[in-house]
Design an enzyme around this catalytic site. Sequence first.
Site, PDB file in Angstrom:
ATOM      1  N   GLU A  83       0.872  -1.162   0.000  1.00  0.00           N
ATOM      2  CA  GLU A  83       0.000   0.000   0.000  1.00  0.00           C
ATOM      3  C   GLU A  83       0.918   1.223   0.000  1.00  0.00           C
ATOM      4  O   GLU A  83       1.800   1.343   0.860  1.00  0.00           O
ATOM      5  CB  GLU A  83      -0.883   0.001   1.255  1.00  0.00           C
ATOM      6  CG  GLU A  83      -1.865   1.146   1.224  1.00  0.00           C
ATOM      7  CD  GLU A  83      -2.729   1.254   2.481  1.00  0.00           C
ATOM      8  OE1 GLU A  83      -2.706   0.334   3.316  1.00  0.00           O
ATOM      9  OE2 GLU A  83      -3.411   2.278   2.601  1.00  0.00           O
ATOM     10  N   ARG A 103       5.012 -12.771   9.682  1.00  0.00           N
ATOM     11  CA  ARG A 103       5.720 -11.541   9.346  1.00  0.00           C
ATOM     12  C   ARG A 103       7.046 -11.481  10.082  1.00  0.00           C
ATOM     13  O   ARG A 103       7.253 -12.128  11.097  1.00  0.00           O
ATOM     14  CB  ARG A 103       4.868 -10.318   9.654  1.00  0.00           C
ATOM     15  CG  ARG A 103       4.481 -10.125  11.097  1.00  0.00           C
ATOM     16  CD  ARG A 103       3.830  -8.762  11.340  1.00  0.00           C
ATOM     17  NE  ARG A 103       2.835  -8.409  10.354  1.00  0.00           N
ATOM     18  CZ  ARG A 103       2.855  -7.264   9.642  1.00  0.00           C
ATOM     19  NH1 ARG A 103       3.794  -6.367   9.839  1.00  0.00           N
ATOM     20  NH2 ARG A 103       1.925  -7.003   8.773  1.00  0.00           N
ATOM     21  N   LYS A 127       4.396   0.728   9.415  1.00  0.00           N
ATOM     22  CA  LYS A 127       4.522   1.983   8.679  1.00  0.00           C
ATOM     23  C   LYS A 127       3.921   3.145   9.455  1.00  0.00           C
ATOM     24  O   LYS A 127       4.421   4.256   9.389  1.00  0.00           O
ATOM     25  CB  LYS A 127       3.826   1.847   7.320  1.00  0.00           C
ATOM     26  CG  LYS A 127       4.742   1.272   6.261  1.00  0.00           C
ATOM     27  CD  LYS A 127       4.061   1.263   4.908  1.00  0.00           C
ATOM     28  CE  LYS A 127       3.107   0.099   4.818  1.00  0.00           C
ATOM     29  NZ  LYS A 127       2.468  -0.026   3.506  1.00  0.00           N
TER      30      LYS A 127
END
Length: 574
Positions: free
Chosen positions: A53, A279, A289
């Site tokens: 994204e 992850r 982020k």
Amino acid sequence: MGLMRFLSRLGEGVNNMTTEASMPSSNFIQNIIDEDARTNKHQGRVHTRFPPEPNGYLHIGHAKSICLNFGIAAQNGGLCNLRFDDTNPSKEDVEYVDSIQEDVRWLGFDWQDRMFYASDYFGRLYEYAVLLIRKGKAYVCDLSAQEIRDYRGTLTQPGQESPYRNRSVAENLDLFERMRQGEFPDGSRVLRAKIDMASPNLNMRDPVLYRILRSHHHRTGNQWCIYPMYDYAHPLSDAIEKVTHSICTLEFEDHRPLYDWVLAAVEHEYRPQQIEFARLNLNYTVMSKRKLRELVEQKYVNGWDDPRMPTISGLRRRGYTPEAIRDFCDRIGVAKSNSIVDIALLEHCIREDLNARAMRAMAVLRPLKVVIDNYPEGVTEELAAENNPEKPEMGNRTIPFSRELFIEQEDFCENPPKKFFRLAPGQEVRLKHAYIIKCERVVKDGAGNVVAVHCTYDPDTKSGGAASGKKVKGTLHWVSAAHAVKAEARLYDNLFNVENPDEGEDYKTNLNPNSLDVLQCFVEPGLAAAEPGTRYQFLRQGYFCVDTVDSRPGQLVFNRIVSLRDSWAKAQKS
Ligand code: ATP
Ligand code: MG
């Protein structure tokens, strides 16, 4: 066994499985792909995608996903797309789109002509939504966001159906069209999937597919005032791109039934398969982020590419190589359960890479003057020094030697403890590539600080010379005072001073106030014209990289990539 030891053992195990660099790494995802090949599930194709994204810069966690997606494709003769998942215009920006492309390319991966945007599919996604409405599988709901939450139920209680759930197809088609035309205010209506308000999986309780949002989109401008939700846009984007294996992180495991529902509901010809993996988490840093953006915006760091950041751009500016990052991603492997990887492993990877290829040089970070009383004034000798003892083919250079030198302050001690093999009154050391010197006396300032050390040298002890057999216990690096070049050295420490900064109230309270140390140092004169981005091993001090932003001729800036002390390798041995 301590956490670090445990983690290092873990790394050892993973590492042993993939020691042959040329051997494709095997993991549970590759096993799925092998099985799919056997059953011809995707007509023998392997097609993956990396779907960032564009709402921030990529971090080392994304590198794991990039290496995995592009790696799996390459390993199986398949393709990997780069797709911007740009369905949330309020947080997205072209700056991020550009930085993401740069980072993926820098890591060494190529999407060829397959760079896509979810926003490319807005038209088709809208058509699919109309199809769902026609099939009675979606409806326009007028409940507020809060009401939708209230109606949703809990893990132990079923949800309640929306009073708008049984609107006619015609009414839904009309309202959805008018949502698109901008007739209704933001947040007043949504399009929802009609699935099952009693599903044990909360994601299946009539999830929202579209929302009204008047926000300028970095690509589609003001063309749309309704935007699709991730859980709706993602499976369809995958299917449109004919992706076979849609690899994502574990938190999407509970979303997989919805992923499959969307594709089945529109009866899509392609049915990509979602596969979840753990992850990457690293200790002593944060990897979201949102938090990284906060550190940038509130100026806790100097931008996304601050060398202390776990971003790809930060690691690149610090001096990390793509090879080291890929090696790291290979060693950590892919698994199904979350864990925290020791940052020492990442540091180990860059040391290994640079040990083999970085030029050696001498730099004195905290200078102390040394005067060699019996060395003639005004004389300069050019001494030979190897560029990389690991690689004789990298050749030699010369470094000037003269009567006045700098050594490190910490390499001299007036009242040394036992086993201090560096310079001390009456004691001898070798100067690397040069002579053995002996400390005769010190000069102090008014406050009692040692400001210079006077020595004598033994001309018969020149390195490589005939009578260089004399042995001393310590060897020091140095630079010639008259020839050395002034430079700035930036030494970095972990950005956070606890292993897991996310534990506790606010991760920012765990920021390490000493994560950056700026020193005025001296480097050997051969480095005067060092190009930005060049990496060196400064003897005994670590690997350094000429800063690509602030360094210029006459005002050199060196970032310390990593020190030489390898806590990872040590933990493996003990
Ligand atoms: P963040 O939580 O840091 O914002 P994200 O998952 O929202 O990350 P995306 O841009 O959506 O960021 O991620 C793109 C891809 O990278 C996704 O497939 C995601 O699963 C993967 N990814 C993100 N963070 C990690 C991580 N720490 N380890 C492995 N893969 C990750
Ligand atoms: Mg995301």
